[in-house]
Design an enzyme around this catalytic site. Structure first.
Site, PDB file in Angstrom:
ATOM      1  N   GLU A 179       5.671  -3.895  -5.020  1.00 26.84           N
ATOM      2  CA  GLU A 179       6.308  -3.258  -3.858  1.00 26.84           C
ATOM      3  C   GLU A 179       7.152  -2.046  -4.241  1.00 26.84           C
ATOM      4  OE1 GLU A 179       6.969  -3.095  -0.716  1.00 26.84           O
ATOM      5  OE2 GLU A 179       5.827  -4.743   0.116  1.00 26.84           O
ATOM      6  N   SER A 223      -0.050  -5.169   3.202  1.00 27.33           N
ATOM      7  CA  SER A 223       0.611  -4.005   3.803  1.00 27.33           C
ATOM      8  C   SER A 223       1.006  -4.325   5.231  1.00 27.33           C
ATOM      9  CB  SER A 223      -0.331  -2.796   3.805  1.00 27.33           C
ATOM     10  OG  SER A 223       0.250  -1.744   4.563  1.00 27.33           O
ATOM     11  N   LEU A 244       0.823  -1.225   0.000  1.00 26.36           N
ATOM     12  CA  LEU A 244       0.000   0.000   0.000  1.00 26.36           C
ATOM     13  C   LEU A 244       0.855   1.272   0.000  1.00 26.36           C
ATOM     14  CD1 LEU A 244      -2.712   1.540   0.424  1.00 26.36           C
ATOM     15  CD2 LEU A 244      -2.418   1.157   2.880  1.00 26.36           C
ATOM     16  N   ASP A 245       1.587   1.470   1.106  1.00 29.77           N
ATOM     17  CA  ASP A 245       2.321   2.725   1.297  1.00 29.77           C
ATOM     18  C   ASP A 245       3.402   2.896   0.224  1.00 29.77           C
ATOM     19  OD1 ASP A 245       0.924   3.334   3.732  1.00 29.77           O
ATOM     20  OD2 ASP A 245       2.228   1.939   4.805  1.00 29.77           O
TER      21      ASP A 245
HETATM   22  C1  BG6 Z   1       4.715  -0.068   5.902  1.00 31.52           C
HETATM   23  C2  BG6 Z   1       5.511   1.186   5.690  1.00 31.52           C
HETATM   24  O1  BG6 Z   1       3.765  -0.193   4.875  1.00 31.52           O
HETATM   25  O2  BG6 Z   1       4.032  -0.037   7.153  1.00 31.52           O
HETATM   26  C3  BG6 Z   1       6.428   1.445   6.877  1.00 31.52           C
HETATM   27  O3  BG6 Z   1       6.273   1.065   4.513  1.00 31.52           O
HETATM   28  C4  BG6 Z   1       5.630   1.437   8.174  1.00 31.52           C
HETATM   29  O4  BG6 Z   1       7.068   2.690   6.690  1.00 31.52           O
HETATM   30  C5  BG6 Z   1       4.888   0.105   8.281  1.00 31.52           C
HETATM   31  O5  BG6 Z   1       6.502   1.600   9.289  1.00 31.52           O
HETATM   32  C6  BG6 Z   1       4.054  -0.002   9.550  1.00 31.52           C
HETATM   33  O6  BG6 Z   1       3.052   0.972   9.531  1.00 31.52           O
HETATM   34  P1  BG6 Z   1       2.126   1.337  10.761  1.00 31.52           P
HETATM   35  O7  BG6 Z   1       1.068   2.235  10.150  1.00 31.52           O
HETATM   36  O8  BG6 Z   1       1.551   0.065  11.300  1.00 31.52           O
HETATM   37  O9  BG6 Z   1       2.979   2.024  11.759  1.00 31.52           O
HETATM   38 MG    MG Z   2       5.568   0.422   0.626  1.00 39.09          MG
END
Ligand code: BG6
Ligand code: MG
Length: 218
Positions: free
Chosen positions: A169, A114, A10-11
């Protein structure tokens, strides 16, 4: 091998939340007086919350108690949630709706892998929750990326063999996870960082689905 599922990160793949994670970690690193730049952040992409905090603590040679670590991780998360508060459907990257429509048309399942515990909220704000056939629950994943568990969990839930999946990814850790899951891989972003991917595109809107499906079948 014909492809039956596309499993997305996702991110940084479907929306620009990778930048907000970076900003929130950078602010925390500054508070802890630890040097932290975008190059360091490349190694954090895809890595879960506590793993990311540990990276920053190790970089600064800092040792904290478990409760201090949880307090800092919560603080980062509150900051991150503030940064994504304004997100809406307009924050979905260009090309995603189109790609999802093409995948549905081709009868290919769509999964989400994710590492973020905020993923459900983010996809809801982006208006794409209903597009996924399965969304992994990051809270239930025992071994975070680069371990393949999350991609394998999604493939299993979709009832598809790993070799029939393509993982997408933007992070090194996530790419390793896809490769170790025995899936074909698409890297979104910098070709120098993601050189191990089967296909690399600078942006999700550049992804050539017909080419990927044709080459994956050979
Ligand atoms: C991932 C990101 O998708 O999620 C990371 O790429 C992030 O940067 C990780 O630390 C965990 O995210 P969250 O929202 O659970 O803190
Ligand atoms: Mg990512």
């Amino acid at each position: 091998m014909s492809i039956c599922a596309f499993i997305f990160d996702l991110d940084g793949v479907l929306t620009d939340t990778a930048e907000y994670h970076y900003q929130a970690w950078a602010a925390l690193a500054k508070e802890l007086d630890v040097a932290f730049d975008r190059q360091d952040n490349e190694q954090l992409k895809g890595v879960d919350r506590m793993g990311s905090l540990q990276f920053i603590l190790d970089k600064g040679g800092l040792q904290l108690t478990a409760s201090q670590k949880h307090a800092f991780a919560d603080k980062k998360n509150r900051h991150y949630q503030q940064l994504i508060e304004h997100m809406s459907e307009t924050d979905l990257f260009d090309g995603v709706h189109d790609l999802f429509a093409q995948l549905k048309q081709a009868g290919i399942a769509i999964g989400l892998a994710s590492a973020s515990k905020n993923a459900g909220m983010v996809i809801s704000r982006l208006g794409i929750s209903q597009d996924f056939d399965y969304v992994a629950d990051a809270a239930k994943i025992k071994q975070g990326k680069p371990h393949p568990e999350i991609f394998l969990t999604v493939a299993q839930a979709l009832g598809v063999e790993p070799a029939q999946c393509v993982g997408i990814e933007d992070s090194l850790a996530g790419l390793q996870s896809i490769i170790d899951a025995g899936m074909q891989s698409i890297g979104i972003g910098d070709a120098k960082v993601l050189e191990q991917a089967h296909w690399i595109y600078p942006h999700i809107k550049d992804l050539q689905l017909a080419t990927v499906l044709k080459q994956a079948a050979n």
